[in-house]
Design an enzyme around this catalytic site. Structure first.
Site, PDB file in Angstrom:
ATOM      1  CB  SER A   1      -0.927   0.034   1.211  1.00  0.00           C
ATOM      2  OG  SER A   1      -0.205   0.481   2.334  1.00  0.00           O
ATOM      3  CE  LYS A   2       0.259   8.229  -2.178  1.00  0.00           C
ATOM      4  NZ  LYS A   2      -0.704   9.245  -2.551  1.00  0.00           N
ATOM      5  NE  ARG A   3      -1.895   3.459   5.805  1.00  0.00           N
ATOM      6  CZ  ARG A   3      -1.924   2.526   6.745  1.00  0.00           C
ATOM      7  NH1 ARG A   3      -1.175   2.641   7.814  1.00  0.00           N
ATOM      8  NH2 ARG A   3      -2.708   1.479   6.617  1.00  0.00           N
ATOM      9  NE  ARG A   4       2.291  -2.497   4.358  1.00  0.00           N
ATOM     10  CZ  ARG A   4       1.018  -2.389   4.754  1.00  0.00           C
ATOM     11  NH1 ARG A   4       0.727  -1.814   5.879  1.00  0.00           N
ATOM     12  NH2 ARG A   4       0.055  -2.876   4.013  1.00  0.00           N
TER      13      ARG A   4
END
Ligand code: GLU
Length: 479
Positions: free
Chosen positions: A254-257
Site C-alpha cells: 500500500s501507499k503507506r508502506r
C-alpha cells in the site's frame, strides 16, 4: 472440460485482453502487473490489447492520474492496440443497454430513496442479517408499483434468485458463488452513471474481450457480471483473478508502506526492462528462469503457471534484477539514462565519451541509476560530506606525499597506464604502500574511501581537478 490452471487456458478465436485502470491515483504495481500479464498474453497469441480508462468515479478521477497512467504504460513499454477508451464518453451506450434489459425483464427501475434503503439496512443489521436490497421494486407477476413522482430512479439488475454461478478461473480454478449471496445490483445510478459491474460488462462485450485478467479483489463481482452477460445473451470471456502482492512485511502493498507507484521506480533509478522482468515473476513462473527480456516473456507467457497464492514483494530481488539489467545495458545508453539523474542534482553532464567511459567503469557496482549517479557526481564537483573515518585515512599519509603525487601527475601524459606508473614512482620515493596512499587519494579526490581501480578512476577526471584536490586536501571544501 474443466480447465487446470497449470496448463494454458482455452484459446479459440481472436485473443483480446485489456487493462482497465480507474484514474483515481497513479498506476500502482498491482495494476501494472495485471497490465503486463494481459499484454503479454495478447502478444503471445498474436492478439490485441486494449487500454480502457474507468473514470466513472467522477469525484475521484483526475486528468493528472490519466496522464500518469499513460506515462507509466509508455515507460514499461506496454503498447496497446486500442484506446485509451474513456467510459464517461460511453454513457449513452450504457443507458441503451440498460433500457434493453428493462424491456426484456432482466433489469428494472428502483425508486427507493437513500433514506429508505438505510432504514431497510438498519432493520437487517438489527436482525443480525447481512445487508442487502430487499427487492421492493423488483417486478414480480401481479405486482403493481406506480412510480412516485420526483424520485430519480436507479436501474437494478433482476438477479436470479436461485442457482449457483460457476466459472473456471484461469488462475484459481473452479469458483462457485450462490445467487442467494448476491442481491439486485445497481447497474445505473440515478444520475445516469453506470456502476463498475455494469460498465465493465458492456465494455468487455463491445470490445470483444476474450480473456479478462484482474486482481482477485474482483472475484466477488464476477457472479454479477456473469449474470449480466447471461441476461444480455453475450458471450462470456474467460476470467483470471490474480492474487494480491504482499509487501516485504507480509501485508498488502500500500501507499503507506513504501512506493507502489510504477513511476516512483523510474524516479528511483530502475530500468523498465528490469521492472517488467521483476513484475512478471510476481505470481508467474517459467521453470527456474529469473532473468529474461520482453521478447522472451512474450514467447513464454501463455497464461499457464500463474500462482494461486499471493506473491511477496522482495526489494532485494528487484535490486538484483535491476543490477543485472544495468550490467547488460550498453554504456552509451546508460550515459543517456544517468544524465537525467545527474541533471536532477543540478549536474549537467554532456553525454560524451567520458560519461560513457564512466558508466562502463562503475556500472557493475550499481543496483540503480541513482547509485550510478552517486558515483559519477564526484566527477562533477560533488564530493558529499567527509566523515571522521575518511579524515583519519587522509591524516595517515604525510601531506607531502599527496603533493608529490600531484607534482608527478603534472608531468605525465594523462591516461590510465601513465597514471598507474606515476603512482608507483611516488610510492617508491615516499616509502609508502599502495594500501596507505590509495585510500587517502580516494578520499581527497573522490570523496570516498573505496573505488574501482584507482588509476582507472583518476583517468576520467581532468588532470587539473585531481592535482588541485590532492594539493588542497584537509582544507574545507573540495573544489
Ligand atoms: N477499474 C477496475 C479496477 O481498476 C477494473 C477491474 C477489471 O479489470 O475488471 O480495479
Amino acid at each position: 472440460m474443466s480447465h487446470h490452471p497449470t496448463s494454458a487456458p482455452p484459446v479459440t478465436g481472436k485473443v483480446r485482453t485489456r487493462i482497465a485502470p480507474s484514474p483515481t491515483g497513479f498506476l500502482h504495481l498491482g495494476t501494472a502487473r495485471t497490465a503486463l500479464f494481459s499484454w503479454a498474453f495478447a502478444r503471445h497469441y498474436g492478439g490485441e490489447f486494449v487500454l480502457r480508462i474507468e473514470d466513472t468515479d467522477v469525484a475521484r478521477s483526475t486528468q493528472e492520474s490519466v496522464d500518469q497512467i499513460l506515462e507509466a504504460m509508455r515507460w514499461l513499454g506496454l503498447d496497446y492496440d486500442e484506446g485509451p477508451i474513456y467510459q464517461m464518453q460511453r454513457l449513452e451506450r450504457y443507458r441503451e443497454v440498460a433500457e434493453r434489459m428493462i424491456a426484456e425483464g432482466s433489469a428494472y427501475r428502483c425508486y427507493c430513496t437513500p433514506e429508505e434503503l438505510e432504514t431497510v439496512r438498519e432493520a437487517q443489521r438489527a436482525r443480525g442479517e447481512k445487508t442487502h436490497y430487499d427487492g421492493r421494486w423488483r417486478p414480480e407477476p401481479g405486482k403493481v408499483m406506480p412510480p412516485p413522482t420526483g424520485v430519480p430512479p436507479v436501474i437494478r439488475l433482476r438477479n436470479p434468485r436461485d442457482g449457483v454461478v460457476t466459472w473456471d478461473d484461469l488462475v484459481k480454478g473452479s469458483i462457485s458463488i450462490s445467487n442467494h449471496e448476491i442481491d439486485d445490483l445497481v447497474l445505473v445510478r440515478a444520475d445516469g452513471v453506470p456502476t463498475y459491474n455494469f460498465s465493465v460488462v458492456v465494455d468487455d462485450w463491445d470490445m470483444r474481450i476474450s480473456h479478462v485478467f484482474r486482481g482477485d479483489e474482483h472475484v466477488n463481482n464476477t457472479p454479477w457480471q456473469i449474470n449480466i452477460y447471461a441476461a444480455l445473451g453475450a458471450p462470456q470471456p474467460f476470467f483470471g483473478h490474480v492474487p494480491i502482492i504482499l509487501g516485504d512485511d507480509g501485508l498488502k502493498l500500500s501507499k503507506r508502506r513504501g512506493a507502489v507507484s510504477v513511476i516512483d521506480y523510474r524516479e528511483a533509478g530502475y530500468l523498465p526492462e528490469a521492472m517488467l522482468n521483476y513484475l512478471a515473476r510476481l505470481g508467474w513462473s517459467h521453470g527456474d528462469e529469473e532473468l529474461f527480456g520482453r521478447a522472451q516473456l512474450v514467447e513464454w507467457f501463455d497464461g499457464s503457471h500463474l500462482a494461486k497464492s499471493p506473491a511477496q514483494w522482495d526489494a532485494a530481488k528487484l535490486n538484483w534484477v535491476n543490477a543485472q539489467a544495468i550490467k547488460h545495458t550498453a554504456d552509451a545508453e546508460l550515459a543517456e539514462l544517468v544524465a537525467v539523474h545527474l541533471a536532477r542534482r543540478g549536474i549537467s553532464a554532456p553525454t560524451d565519451v567520458r560519461l560513457v567511459a564512466m558508466c562502463a567503469l562503475f556500472k557493475d557496482r550499481c543496483a540503480t541509476l541513482v547509485e550510478l549517479a552517486d558515483w559519477l557526481a564526484m566527477y562533477h564537483g560533488d564530493l558529499g560530506a567527509r566523515d571522521a573515518a575518511m579524515d583519519a585515512l587522509v591524516a595517515a599519509v604525510p601531506a607531502a606525499a599527496l603533493s608529490a603525487l600531484a607534482d608527478r601527475f603534472q608531468q605525465v601524459e594523462w591516461h590510465q597506464v601513465a597514471i598507474a606508473a606515476a603512482i608507483k614512482e611516488v610510492l617508491a620515493s615516499q616509502g609508502l604502500k599502495m594500501g596507505q596512499l590509495a585510500p587517502a587519494v580516494r578520499v581527497v579526490v573522490c570523496g570516498r574511501p573505496q573505488t574501482p581501480s584507482l588509476d582507472a578512476v583518476l583517468a576520467l577526471f581532468p588532470r587539473e581537478t585531481v592535482t588541485a584536490r590532492l594539493r588542497g586536501h584537509g582544507v574545507a571544501g573540495y573544489n
